[in-house]
Design an enzyme around this catalytic site. Structure first.
Site, PDB file in Angstrom:
ATOM      1  N   LYS A 139       0.851  -1.188   0.000  1.00 36.75           N
ATOM      2  CA  LYS A 139       0.000   0.000   0.000  1.00 36.75           C
ATOM      3  C   LYS A 139       0.890   1.244   0.000  1.00 36.75           C
ATOM      4  CE  LYS A 139      -4.359  -1.569   1.993  1.00 36.75           C
ATOM      5  NZ  LYS A 139      -5.195  -0.914   0.975  1.00 36.75           N
ATOM      6  N   ASP A 170      -0.897  -0.622  -4.388  1.00 38.61           N
ATOM      7  CA  ASP A 170      -2.245  -0.096  -4.171  1.00 38.61           C
ATOM      8  C   ASP A 170      -2.149   1.390  -3.856  1.00 38.61           C
ATOM      9  OD1 ASP A 170      -4.860   0.435  -3.574  1.00 38.61           O
ATOM     10  OD2 ASP A 170      -5.051  -1.049  -1.983  1.00 38.61           O
ATOM     11  N   GLU A 196      -3.387  -1.229  -7.974  1.00 36.48           N
ATOM     12  CA  GLU A 196      -4.807  -1.174  -7.671  1.00 36.48           C
ATOM     13  C   GLU A 196      -5.292   0.267  -7.578  1.00 36.48           C
ATOM     14  OE1 GLU A 196      -6.141  -3.402  -4.287  1.00 36.48           O
ATOM     15  OE2 GLU A 196      -4.713  -5.025  -4.670  1.00 36.48           O
ATOM     16  N   ASP A 217     -10.742  -1.774  -7.832  1.00 39.09           N
ATOM     17  CA  ASP A 217     -11.130  -2.179  -6.486  1.00 39.09           C
ATOM     18  C   ASP A 217     -12.421  -1.446  -6.112  1.00 39.09           C
ATOM     19  OD1 ASP A 217     -11.400  -2.774  -3.813  1.00 39.09           O
ATOM     20  OD2 ASP A 217      -9.356  -2.294  -3.254  1.00 39.09           O
ATOM     21  N   LYS A 241     -14.049  -7.834  -3.137  1.00 32.26           N
ATOM     22  CA  LYS A 241     -14.233  -7.788  -1.687  1.00 32.26           C
ATOM     23  C   LYS A 241     -15.703  -8.062  -1.399  1.00 32.26           C
ATOM     24  CE  LYS A 241     -10.504  -4.489  -0.787  1.00 32.26           C
ATOM     25  NZ  LYS A 241     -10.179  -3.074  -0.510  1.00 32.26           N
TER      26      LYS A 241
END
Length: 333
Positions: A139, A170, A196, A217, A241
């Site tokens: 991240k 991400d 992402e 995402d 998710k």
């Protein structure tokens, strides 16, 4: 936690754990919606095998569609509990009830963040690799041009330390549509599989092909966006998710993506053990194996009573539990 009991005394489990600041719904909203369920479900026509189990649940949930439309965590809990019940009745794992069962295992990816000091990040990367993890998601937490330059140096160090590891990044929708192509070009020498959500959810389909592929995402929760993204140049993967989409919607999007040659990754939202088990079953249910998934055990599980998740194995693997339903029993038993 949601529990549903059928006439034979079987108990199906579900879990709604929306993540504050990320989920569109809250725990209080989900609890109110789930508390109103008795008598609201449509009839469940139990299938003779697992091939139509998901369709039976879609029909049963039809009367609740408008009520649960903006409560994906609650819908996830309800769909999970119903699939757990049907799986127990049919003697099949949830993945088979969703049409899966074609492969036995899925690898998991590790998770790092550039907000950690570089020595800490490299140490954690080494620990993941030592466990058998072959893909690491990073991240990118820094902001502004100076922050991106620091992140870039950290990623170069990570790549030097672990040249054979698959890296995914991400950006959490923090880049502008103008700066994203330039930053992706600077990241290209590091060789990430994709980045992402580099830009805001509603803008992602405008990004187009870049030097590094990108993945969707948060955009998947925007109405109409998945259809646009399936047509977009540069989209390498859908990040599924179920706590943000619902279990059946995540499965549908994963199947559609794979049919178009777009990869799929299933990930938790720092869920508890029941939702994590359901996400593992989702990863095992797609038409072809997804990429390494974000389903590793996480620190948030320590807040729950200890509960074994039968799909998680040592060495960075999700495997079929060979048990009916979720294969998970609550600590209250």
């Amino acid at each position: 936690m949601l529990s549903l009991t059928d006439d034979a005394g079987r108990v199906g489990l579900g879990e709604a754990t929306p993540l504050p600041g990320f989920s569109p719904d809250t725990a209080d909203e989900g609890q109110r919606a789930l508390a109103e369920l008795p008598g609201a479900l449509g009839a469940i026509d139990l299938p003779a095998d697992g091939t139509t189990a998901a369709f039976a649940i879609v029909r049963a949930l039809a009367p609740l569609s408008s009520r649960l439309r903006h409560l994906p965590a609650a819908r996830f809990a309800l769909e999970t509990a119903l699939l757990d019940l049907l799986g127990q009745r049919l003697g099949l794992p949830v993945s088979a009830c969703l049409g899966g069962g074609r492969y036995a295992e899925v690898r998991v990816n590790g998770l790092l963040t550039t907000s950690d000091a570089l020595p800490v990040m490299l140490e954690r990367a080494g620990a993941l690799v030592a466990r058998g993890v072959r893909a690491i998601k990073v991240k990118l937490r820094s902001r502004g041009e100076e922050g991106f330059a620091r992140d870039l140096e950290a990623l170069r160090a990570l790549r030097r330390e672990h040249p054979g590891v698959e890296l995914r990044l991400d950006a959490n929708a923090t880049w502008s549509l103008d700066e994203a192509p330039r930053r992706l070009a600077l990241l290209a020498p590091i060789g990430p599989r994709f980045v992402e959500q580099p830009v805001a959810p509603e803008l992602l389909h405008h990004l187009g092909a870049c030097d590094v592929p990108w993945a969707a995402d948060e955009s998947l929760a925007v109405e109409g966006a998945p259809e646009r993204l399936l047509e977009a140049q540069g989209c390498a993967a859908f990040i599924l998710k179920p706590a943000m989409l619902g279990l059946l919607r995540a499965h549908e999007l994963g199947c559609r993506a794979q049919a178009r040659g777009v990869d799929a990754v299933v990930t938790h939202l720092f869920d508890g053990p029941i939702a994590l088990a359901a996400s593992c079953e989702l990863a095992l249910s797609l038409p072809r194996p997804p990429l390494a998934c974000g389903l590793d055990a996480h620190a948030g599980l320590e807040a729950w009573p200890e509960l074994r998740i039968p799909q998680l194995r040592e060495g960075g693997l999700v495997t079929a539990s060979d048990q009916p339903g979720l294969g998970i029993r609550p600590w209250m038993d």
